[in-house]
Design a protein around this motif. Structure first.
Motif, short mmCIF file in Angstrom:
data_model
loop_
_atom_site.label_atom_id
_atom_site.label_comp_id
_atom_site.label_asym_id
_atom_site.label_seq_id
_atom_site.Cartn_x
_atom_site.Cartn_y
_atom_site.Cartn_z
N ARG A 1 -120.85 113.14 1.60
CA ARG A 1 -121.33 112.71 0.29
C ARG A 1 -122.39 111.62 0.43
NH1 ARG A 1 -116.61 110.75 -3.24
NH2 ARG A 1 -117.65 108.75 -3.57
N ALA A 2 -122.16 110.71 1.38
CA ALA A 2 -123.13 109.62 1.60
C ALA A 2 -124.48 110.17 2.02
CB ALA A 2 -122.59 108.67 2.66
N LEU A 3 -124.48 111.17 2.87
CA LEU A 3 -125.76 111.74 3.33
C LEU A 3 -126.47 112.51 2.22
CD1 LEU A 3 -124.66 112.87 6.91
CD2 LEU A 3 -126.11 110.93 6.30
N ASP A 4 -125.71 113.04 1.27
CA ASP A 4 -126.34 113.66 0.10
C ASP A 4 -126.94 112.60 -0.82
OD1 ASP A 4 -125.73 116.24 0.86
OD2 ASP A 4 -123.84 116.30 -0.24
N VAL A 5 -126.23 111.48 -0.97
CA VAL A 5 -126.70 110.39 -1.84
C VAL A 5 -127.92 109.70 -1.23
CG1 VAL A 5 -126.07 108.13 -2.78
CG2 VAL A 5 -124.43 110.01 -2.84
N HIS A 6 -127.99 109.66 0.09
CA HIS A 6 -129.09 108.98 0.80
C HIS A 6 -129.82 110.00 1.67
CE1 HIS A 6 -127.14 105.21 -0.40
NE2 HIS A 6 -126.01 105.72 0.04
N PRO A 7 -130.64 110.86 1.07
CA PRO A 7 -131.35 111.89 1.85
C PRO A 7 -132.45 111.30 2.72
CG PRO A 7 -132.11 111.89 -0.41
CD PRO A 7 -130.97 110.91 -0.35
N HIS A 8 -132.94 112.11 3.61
CA HIS A 8 -134.08 111.73 4.44
C HIS A 8 -135.26 111.38 3.53
CE1 HIS A 8 -136.72 111.90 8.02
NE2 HIS A 8 -137.60 112.41 7.19
N GLN A 9 -135.91 110.26 3.81
CA GLN A 9 -137.03 109.80 2.97
C GLN A 9 -138.29 109.65 3.81
OE1 GLN A 9 -136.09 106.29 0.74
NE2 GLN A 9 -134.24 107.14 -0.17
N THR B 1 -132.84 105.15 5.23
CA THR B 1 -132.46 103.83 4.73
C THR B 1 -131.33 103.29 5.61
OG1 THR B 1 -130.79 104.76 3.26
CG2 THR B 1 -133.03 104.52 2.38
N HIS B 2 -131.01 102.01 5.41
CA HIS B 2 -129.90 101.44 6.17
C HIS B 2 -128.60 102.19 5.88
CE1 HIS B 2 -127.22 98.57 8.07
NE2 HIS B 2 -126.54 98.49 6.94
#
Length: 359
Positions: free
Chosen positions: A250-258, A266-267
């Protein structure tokens, strides 16, 4: 009532006689080994100076002032510096033995941190067990070169508890013999920071929920360990792992590659990736209760060096830093073994340093 008698310095006079033969040749007696000049300061006062500087972390000029106030002996800051240098050389055999014993231990704690040399940042490394402490600093700073120069992990074949610094996983270090266990306390702090300061993580709640899961881990481990078990029961471990995996996905979905960010992450995303990829190392303490959950033993060793930096402002040379670290590691080992620090320092200065017996 416990009190001190009036302190009086003991002065020993050595008379080296000179006799002239009828042929005119003069034979002069040799001074004892530890008598280097007309006026000398002995091992006792030298041990006190080292103790004040290395254990109590007092700056060198204040060490000189304290010695004069306590004992009535006027010493220079140069003498205090030379006392530290002599003591570091005297305990070097013990320091090497301590490092060898850490390398041969079943589990050891590793950490690294910064101090200052000539006003600039300088890295040092710590390795510790419950009874041993060693430090190292050199021109390689935090890097792999300093870790290998330290000489412990190259020969280590036990459980290495640390903070996931990438250099500990380097193939240059013998990975075949090392079992990595990562500090869960570091993760608790990182998760708290992400939950509080990352808007996306705060809105989703994954970091806070993972914090709560870690708290649940500690409760289960403490309960089952107290009951005489060696690991968390399989049904609970399977549930923990499933929830761990779900939250990180879920965290990786919330913080995708930017794109455009450093490595596109991101951190919060870097943290989630590390927790996913190093899952076994982070959860090892649940499957074997002999493995510590945190790296607190090494962090406690590091903390006092940081305090020295705050009190004294750092070190003048890299060699001076390593000299301090050698003494600090030896004295911390003495403390852990219930030894009398000043007595053992005196013995070391007399050529007989205390060396811990191999476990």
């Amino acid at each position: 009532m416990f009190d001190l008698p009036q302190i009086a310095v003991e002065v020993t006079e050595h008379q080296m006689l000179a006799v002239t033969c009828g042929c005119g040749h003069t034979t002069r007696a040799q001074a004892p080994d530890r008598v280097a000049g007309p006026t000398n300061l002995g091992e006792g006062i030298t041990a006190v100076a080292v103790y004040l500087s290395t254990v109590q972390l007092i700056p060198i000029d204040r060490v000189a002032a304290a010695i004069e106030a306590l004992y009535g002996i006027a010493v220079s800051t140069g003498w205090v510096s030379s006392a530290l240098e002599r003591a570091a050389a005297a305990v070097e055999p013990a320091s090497e033995a301590i490092k060898e014993q850490i390398a041969g231990s079943g589990a050891a704690f590793f950490d690294e941190s910064m101090t200052k040399v000539c006003g600039k940042r300088a890295w040092f490394h710590a390795a510790a067990t419950g009874t041993l402490t060693a430090y190292h600093a050199d021109e390689h700073g935090r890097g792999l070169g300093a870790i290998t120069a330290f000489g412990i992990l190259d020969a280590f074949a036990g459980v290495a508890v640390h903070d996931a610094y990438a250099a500990y996983y380097s193939d240059v270090i013998n990975q075949d013999g090392i079992t990595h266990a990562l500090c869960i306390a570091h993760i608790q702090r990182e998760l708290r920071a992400v939950a509080e300061h990352d808007l996306a993580a705060g809105k989703d709640g994954w970091a806070a929920q993972l914090q709560a899961l870690v708290g649940d881990m500690f409760r289960w481990r403490d309960t089952w360990h107290a009951a005489g078990h060696e690991q968390v029961p399989k049904f609970k471990l399977d549930k923990i792992i499933a929830e761990w995996d779900t939250l990180l996905a879920r965290a990786l979905d919330v913080h995708p590659h930017q794109p455009g960010r450093l490595a596109g992450q991101t951190h919060a995303r870097r943290l989630a990736l590390r927790l996913r990829d190093r899952k076994d190392d982070y959860l090892r303490w649940l499957t074997d209760f002999t493995i510590p959950a945190t790296n607190n033993t090494a962090e406690q060793s590091v903390r006092m060096i940081k305090t020295k930096t705050k009190v004294s402002g750092g070190f003048r040379t890299l060699a001076g830093l390593q000299q301090f670290l050698t003494l600090r590691g030896y004295l911390d080992t003495l403390r852990k073994n219930g030894r009398h620090l000043i007595t053992d320092l005196r013995h070391a200065l007399q050529g007989n340093p205390w060396i811990p017996a191999p476990a």
